[in-house]
Structures are given as C-alpha cells and as structure tokens.
Design an enzyme around this catalytic site. Structure first.
Site, PDB file in Angstrom:
ATOM      1  N   HIS A  73     -10.403  -0.964  -0.288  1.00  0.00           N
ATOM      2  CA  HIS A  73     -11.717  -1.076  -0.921  1.00  0.00           C
ATOM      3  C   HIS A  73     -11.918   0.093  -1.873  1.00  0.00           C
ATOM      4  O   HIS A  73     -11.672   1.241  -1.516  1.00  0.00           O
ATOM      5  CB  HIS A  73     -12.819  -1.082   0.141  1.00  0.00           C
ATOM      6  CG  HIS A  73     -12.972  -2.398   0.842  1.00  0.00           C
ATOM      7  ND1 HIS A  73     -14.192  -2.897   1.227  1.00  0.00           N
ATOM      8  CD2 HIS A  73     -12.051  -3.324   1.209  1.00  0.00           C
ATOM      9  CE1 HIS A  73     -14.018  -4.071   1.823  1.00  0.00           C
ATOM     10  NE2 HIS A  73     -12.730  -4.339   1.817  1.00  0.00           N
ATOM     11  N   TYR A 202     -24.080  -1.652   3.013  1.00  0.00           N
ATOM     12  CA  TYR A 202     -24.947  -0.868   3.897  1.00  0.00           C
ATOM     13  C   TYR A 202     -26.380  -1.102   3.432  1.00  0.00           C
ATOM     14  O   TYR A 202     -26.734  -0.751   2.305  1.00  0.00           O
ATOM     15  CB  TYR A 202     -24.598   0.616   3.803  1.00  0.00           C
ATOM     16  CG  TYR A 202     -23.312   1.005   4.489  1.00  0.00           C
ATOM     17  CD1 TYR A 202     -23.320   1.549   5.769  1.00  0.00           C
ATOM     18  CD2 TYR A 202     -22.080   0.839   3.857  1.00  0.00           C
ATOM     19  CE1 TYR A 202     -22.152   1.916   6.404  1.00  0.00           C
ATOM     20  CE2 TYR A 202     -20.897   1.202   4.488  1.00  0.00           C
ATOM     21  CZ  TYR A 202     -20.940   1.739   5.758  1.00  0.00           C
ATOM     22  OH  TYR A 202     -19.778   2.097   6.386  1.00  0.00           O
ATOM     23  N   PRO A 294     -21.772   5.355  14.320  1.00  0.00           N
ATOM     24  CA  PRO A 294     -20.756   4.654  13.533  1.00  0.00           C
ATOM     25  C   PRO A 294     -21.095   4.462  12.067  1.00  0.00           C
ATOM     26  O   PRO A 294     -20.246   3.982  11.302  1.00  0.00           O
ATOM     27  CB  PRO A 294     -20.645   3.298  14.249  1.00  0.00           C
ATOM     28  CG  PRO A 294     -21.963   3.120  14.928  1.00  0.00           C
ATOM     29  CD  PRO A 294     -22.406   4.485  15.332  1.00  0.00           C
ATOM     30  N   LYS A 298     -16.564   7.383  10.942  1.00  0.00           N
ATOM     31  CA  LYS A 298     -15.757   8.585  11.139  1.00  0.00           C
ATOM     32  C   LYS A 298     -15.050   8.668  12.490  1.00  0.00           C
ATOM     33  O   LYS A 298     -14.147   9.485  12.651  1.00  0.00           O
ATOM     34  CB  LYS A 298     -16.654   9.832  10.995  1.00  0.00           C
ATOM     35  CG  LYS A 298     -17.201  10.038   9.603  1.00  0.00           C
ATOM     36  CD  LYS A 298     -16.090  10.293   8.626  1.00  0.00           C
ATOM     37  CE  LYS A 298     -16.566  10.234   7.187  1.00  0.00           C
ATOM     38  NZ  LYS A 298     -15.544   9.724   6.290  1.00  0.00           N
ATOM     39  N   TYR A 386     -17.081   9.911   2.467  1.00  0.00           N
ATOM     40  CA  TYR A 386     -16.791   8.590   3.019  1.00  0.00           C
ATOM     41  C   TYR A 386     -15.300   8.277   2.996  1.00  0.00           C
ATOM     42  O   TYR A 386     -14.753   7.757   3.974  1.00  0.00           O
ATOM     43  CB  TYR A 386     -17.563   7.521   2.241  1.00  0.00           C
ATOM     44  CG  TYR A 386     -17.575   6.168   2.916  1.00  0.00           C
ATOM     45  CD1 TYR A 386     -18.472   5.888   3.934  1.00  0.00           C
ATOM     46  CD2 TYR A 386     -16.671   5.173   2.551  1.00  0.00           C
ATOM     47  CE1 TYR A 386     -18.489   4.664   4.565  1.00  0.00           C
ATOM     48  CE2 TYR A 386     -16.666   3.932   3.182  1.00  0.00           C
ATOM     49  CZ  TYR A 386     -17.586   3.681   4.193  1.00  0.00           C
ATOM     50  OH  TYR A 386     -17.583   2.470   4.837  1.00  0.00           O
TER      51      TYR A 386
END
Length: 392
Positions: A73, A202, A294, A298, A386
């Site tokens: 991604h 998200y 979550p 990580k 990220y």
C-alpha cells in the site's frame, strides 16, 4: 532433562522470529508453545507490516510468500466530515506498508523451522520459569503427552504475550508498569467479500471510529468502535453492516461491499509498558512487555523490532561472551516502544469518540484531523511513523 542455549516461551511472530535469527547465527534455541500448531496458524491478528518489517523478512529468506500474496500500500485514507483525505505514504516517505496477516507470517516461520529442523514444541502445559537471577535458568513444563520435562538454558526469552507466564514471573519490586485503559473497544469482523476500497480507511465519525482494511483481494477486515463493556452477542450481522455503512459513508461515490461474516470479536483497548524488559537471564519481547492500541498498527511490528535487537544481543552474549548489548537490551528497545506508544495514543485519540469528551475537546479533535490532512509537514510526520521508523 534437555539443554539449549535459549529457551523461548511462545510461538507467535516474536518467538519464532527470534528462534530463526538465533539459529542462523549458530545459537541453539527451543520454542515452547501452549497452543496447537493449528491454533497459532489460524489466530487472526495484525495485518499491517511496516517497511522495516518487510525488509527484515525478505533479508532472512522468509518473505517469498509475503511478496507473492501480500498487498503493498502506497497510502491510506483519513475519512472525516464525510470526505476522504489521502495520506500518500510513498510520496511523503519513499516507503510503503504491506498488508499481510500475522498468522501468515507465523505459517511462514513455522514452515521455515520445519524445513531446517529447528525445534518447536506445541501444546505444552504447566510452564514455569526458574532461577532467572542466575546464569543457569531453566523451564519446567509438560509436553503434549503430559510428560514432565525440564529445559536447562543459558537465557530465557518471554515471547508469550500479555497473558503469558513470563512477565508475572518477574518479582513485583523489580518491574514498573505503565498502563492506560480506554473507554471503548474494537468490534472486528472478517468478511468474505472483496475490499470496498483499494487502501485502508481510518474514519472519524460522530457515531464512533471505523476502519476498513483487508487481508486479501477476497477477504475484508473491518472494525467498529464500541463501548468497552459491549457484548458480541448484541451485534447481529445486519447491525454490523448497517453501522459500518453509516460510519464509512461519504458525500462522494463509495459503496460498502457486504458479504458473509466469517469471524467477529471484541478487543479491548489499552496502552501498557513494563520497565525494564529484562530480569536476570529473562528477556521480555513483544506483548509480554508492552501493548499498544491497534489504531497505529504497531503491535506485531514492535515485537519484531524487539527480537531483532535481542537476537543480536544474545549472539554477542552466548557466542562471543560480550554482555554489553544484553545489558542495554531494555533501554534500546524502550526508545522505540515509547515512540510507538505515543503514535498509537495519538492516532487513537484523534480518531475515536471519547464518551466523556465535551464539545471543546471534540472541536480540538476535528481541528487536528483537518490540520493533518491539509499540512504536508503534519501528514509527513504521520506517514513516517506509520510506515515504520528505520531500525537502529
């Protein structure tokens, strides 16, 4: 009575990877796991692999299936105010993440152990750790047939998760716990349906957070924020799809694809760190030492970072009789742990609806989301955390 150099408790990604790294350097290790092989290979957990994690798995020769079946991604969407705001990971950092389930990494590592004859014992019970503050610790347990065994070690690695036996073995006065529980949980579902979007979404919504993810081109992983004490039997499949549709809706073209729900469950949200991550000849790694919510993806990646540090420290200690890296293991790992704790808390607080928040706090939350989506500097900071900070 048997002997090995490193006794490893837990056959998750941390324990299996540590074993594989040690064997590659000529250090003997035995992995002990309380669950069956079938259970650990099907246990659905994390699915986002950071760039450093992907590179490490490739470097040690266990990334072939990940490269064939994983989903790289280059960005993800922040969705709020009914609009998508793309965080362009590759453009901002030059790196990507790969969606590849934790259970798939476990399968790959077990297969690699099997191919090379590295020992993994499943379905052990009554595991106890002894004499950790000496140079001759040992593990007692019962094997799959119920026979009492003892494993003498030079070192024990506790990779058995938050509820495992390793961390509670440390005397209470020798460890300090940092803990935060959140007033919400995640309801997660695995659905047999193609993803509704090519990247992760998200979502901040007035009804609560939602996440659209995936495990393959045919399997979608989705999450909803629910109260921390919610019961799964209160959520029918129809209710789940209705709530997901409401929270993921946009003012543009977006259609949520529905399908049979294969699995569903509720996961509590917490932040937790145990300091130090070592006691005598016991070294804690992964969820045995720390938990992150979550939201920042990580948990598994932190575990892999831990055992990368630990494997090098143990090679130095056991092969070369140099203890400096082993002595500094906890301090080294905790720098990355606390960075990940902060990032995970930041993502969680920015995206979830706190039932106790007042209007002032909620407007601050929206302000942060809008700034992150509009500012290249803010988006870059989010993106570099990220995709995963480089290993030291």
């Amino acid at each position: 009575m048997a002997r090995t150099q490193v006794g490893i408790i837990g056959a998750g990604p941390a324990g299996l990877l540590l074993s594989y790294l040690l064997h590659a350097e000529g250090v003997d290790a035995v992995v002990l796991e309380s669950r069956s092989r079938d259970y650990v290979e099907k246990r659905v957990r994390a699915g986002v692999c950071e760039h450093p994690t992907v590179e490490l798995l490739r470097d040690i020769g266990v990334g072939t299936r990940m490269d064939a079946e994983g989903l790289p991604h280059h960005g993800f969407s922040l969705r709020f105010d009914g609009e998508d705001h793309r965080i362009a990971l590759s453009e901002l950092t030059g790196r990507t993440i790969t969606v590849y389930g934790q259970q798939e990494i476990v399968k790959d590592l077990i297969a690699a152990h099997e191919a090379k004859g590295y020992p993994v014992e499943f379905e052990v019970s009554d595991v106890e750790l002894h004499e950790l503050d000496t140079e001759n610790p040992h593990v007692t347990y019962r094997d799959v047939d119920g026979v009492a065994r003892q494993l003498d070690c030079d070192v024990i690695a506790g990779c058995d998760g938050f509820h495992g036996v390793s961390r509670p073995t440390v005397p209470a006065e020798r460890v300090k716990f940092f803990n935060r529980e959140y007033p919400f949980a995640w309801l997660g579902v695995l659905a047999r349906t193609p993803p509704s979007h090519e990247e992760l979404i998200y979502t901040h919504h007035e009804r609560g957070f939602a996440l659209h993810s995936m495990r393959s081109p045919e399997i979608t992983r989705l999450y909803l924020q629910v109260p921390f004490d919610e019961k799964i039997d209160e959520w029918s499949d129809d209710r789940i799809w209705s709530e997901l549709s409401a929270r993921l809706a946009t003012s543009g073209e977006f259609a949520l694809r529905e399908g049979p729900i294969l699995d569903k469950g509720i996961t509590p949200m917490r932040s937790f760190v145990a300091e130090p991550m070592q006691y005598g000849r016991l070294f804690l790694a992964g969820d045995a030492a720390h938990i992150v919510p979550p939201t920042g993806a990580k948990g598994m990646n932190l575990a892999i970072a831990d055992v990368r540090v630990l494997s090098r420290a143990l090679v130095e200690l056991l092969q070369h009789k140099r203890s400096e890296l082993a002595q500094s293991y906890s301090d080294t790992c905790l720098k990355r742990v606390w960075r990940a704790e902060h990032f995970s808390w930041y993502m969680t607080s920015m995206l979830h609806v706190d039932p106790a928040a007042d209007d002032f706090q909620r407007r601050l939350q929206l302000s942060q989301l809008r700034y992150t989506a509009a500012s290249t500097a803010a988006a870059t900071s989010l993106a570099e955390n990220y995709v995963g900070l480089p290993f030291e």
